[in-house]
Write a protein that holds these residues in place. Structure first.
Motif, mmCIF file in Angstrom:
data_model
loop_
_atom_site.group_PDB
_atom_site.id
_atom_site.type_symbol
_atom_site.label_atom_id
_atom_site.label_comp_id
_atom_site.label_asym_id
_atom_site.label_seq_id
_atom_site.Cartn_x
_atom_site.Cartn_y
_atom_site.Cartn_z
ATOM 1 N N LEU A 40 -7.767 23.805 90.940
ATOM 2 C CA LEU A 40 -7.588 22.735 90.860
ATOM 3 C C LEU A 40 -8.483 22.609 89.457
ATOM 4 C CD1 LEU A 40 -8.614 21.106 94.699
ATOM 5 C CD2 LEU A 40 -6.501 20.616 93.048
ATOM 6 N N PRO A 41 -7.715 20.914 88.954
ATOM 7 C CA PRO A 41 -6.585 19.759 88.517
ATOM 8 C C PRO A 41 -6.099 20.997 89.331
ATOM 9 C CG PRO A 41 -7.654 19.981 86.585
ATOM 10 C CD PRO A 41 -8.672 20.586 87.295
ATOM 11 N N ARG A 42 -4.482 20.521 89.483
ATOM 12 C CA ARG A 42 -3.602 20.763 89.471
ATOM 13 C C ARG A 42 -2.748 20.771 88.132
ATOM 14 N NH1 ARG A 42 -0.947 18.898 95.021
ATOM 15 N NH2 ARG A 42 -1.895 20.900 96.468
ATOM 16 N N ARG A 43 -2.265 21.179 86.894
ATOM 17 C CA ARG A 43 -2.366 21.290 86.307
ATOM 18 C C ARG A 43 -1.550 22.946 85.980
ATOM 19 N NH1 ARG A 43 -4.476 24.006 81.949
ATOM 20 N NH2 ARG A 43 -6.638 24.157 82.318
ATOM 21 N N LEU A 44 -0.405 22.750 84.953
ATOM 22 C CA LEU A 44 0.465 24.199 84.809
ATOM 23 C C LEU A 44 -0.543 24.525 83.538
ATOM 24 C CD1 LEU A 44 3.777 22.152 84.126
ATOM 25 C CD2 LEU A 44 2.977 23.599 86.519
ATOM 26 N N ARG A 45 -0.344 25.913 83.511
ATOM 27 C CA ARG A 45 -1.613 26.822 83.215
ATOM 28 C C ARG A 45 -0.500 27.833 82.534
ATOM 29 N NH1 ARG A 45 -4.584 24.713 87.303
ATOM 30 N NH2 ARG A 45 -6.568 24.264 86.830
ATOM 31 N N VAL A 46 -0.846 28.248 81.253
ATOM 32 C CA VAL A 46 -0.163 30.286 80.332
ATOM 33 C C VAL A 46 -1.267 30.371 80.465
ATOM 34 C CG1 VAL A 46 1.437 27.221 79.331
ATOM 35 C CG2 VAL A 46 -1.516 29.055 78.387
ATOM 36 N N GLY A 47 -2.193 30.777 81.039
ATOM 37 C CA GLY A 47 -3.837 31.635 80.286
ATOM 38 C C GLY A 47 -2.911 33.177 82.101
ATOM 39 N N MET A 48 -2.962 33.982 82.113
ATOM 40 C CA MET A 48 -3.074 35.118 82.942
ATOM 41 C C MET A 48 -4.049 35.003 83.876
ATOM 42 S SD MET A 48 -2.723 38.639 81.683
ATOM 43 C CE MET A 48 -2.894 39.690 83.078
ATOM 44 N N TYR A 49 -5.483 35.248 83.308
ATOM 45 C CA TYR A 49 -6.405 34.452 83.345
ATOM 46 C C TYR A 49 -6.665 33.615 85.054
ATOM 47 C CZ TYR A 49 -7.068 38.752 81.510
ATOM 48 O OH TYR A 49 -7.071 40.214 80.639
ATOM 49 N N GLU A 50 -5.946 32.891 84.904
ATOM 50 C CA GLU A 50 -6.259 31.328 85.477
ATOM 51 C C GLU A 50 -4.918 31.520 86.616
ATOM 52 O OE1 GLU A 50 -6.576 27.957 82.646
ATOM 53 O OE2 GLU A 50 -4.877 29.428 81.459
ATOM 54 N N TYR A 51 -4.530 32.837 86.934
ATOM 55 C CA TYR A 51 -2.871 32.567 88.239
ATOM 56 C C TYR A 51 -4.115 33.973 88.896
ATOM 57 C CZ TYR A 51 0.097 30.119 86.080
ATOM 58 O OH TYR A 51 1.040 29.417 85.291
#
Length: 126
Positions: free
Chosen positions: A102-113
């Protein structure tokens, strides 16, 4: 965490299409934004695209924009990557990943998954 399993990879000629699937375990799939990444030999893993938890928002890397489409079916716990007009430079192992932050948003960094599948090989012959 959610368990992810990709499928649908294979060998295709340049200009062809493939559809990858990623099936998630568990009953909380709809809480996750989902991303697709790829990694070619000798290169770093790179962002391909992402889709929101509801499926109403998507975001793509410039290299695939207009050729790749991400969709999801929350009832089937599945996210898809439709790849059209494939090029030799699309050859890579493709991974799906889940993001519950959270917050819900589209992430592009692999370490954010938070969770990753094992990957599926896509090879495009020229």
């Amino acid at each position: 965490q959610v368990q992810l399993v990709e499928s649908g990879g294979g060998l295709v000629q340049a200009g062809g299409s493939l559809r990858l699937s990623c099936v998630a375990s568990g009953r909380t799939f709809s809480r996750y934004a989902m991303g697709w990444f790829r990694q070619a030999p000798g290169k770093e893993r790179e962002f391909v695209g992402a889709i929101s938890w509801s499926g109403d928002s998507t975001y793509y890397a410039d290299s695939v924009k207009g050729r790749f489409t991400i969709s999801r079916d929350n009832a089937e716990n599945t996210v898809y990557l439709q790849m059209n007009s494939l090029k030799s430079e699309d050859t890579a192992v493709y991974y799906c990943a889940a993001d519950a932050r959270l917050p819900r948003r589209l992430r592009v960094g692999m370490y954010e998954y938070d969770s990753w599948g094992q990957g599926t090989q896509v090879t495009v012959s020229s």
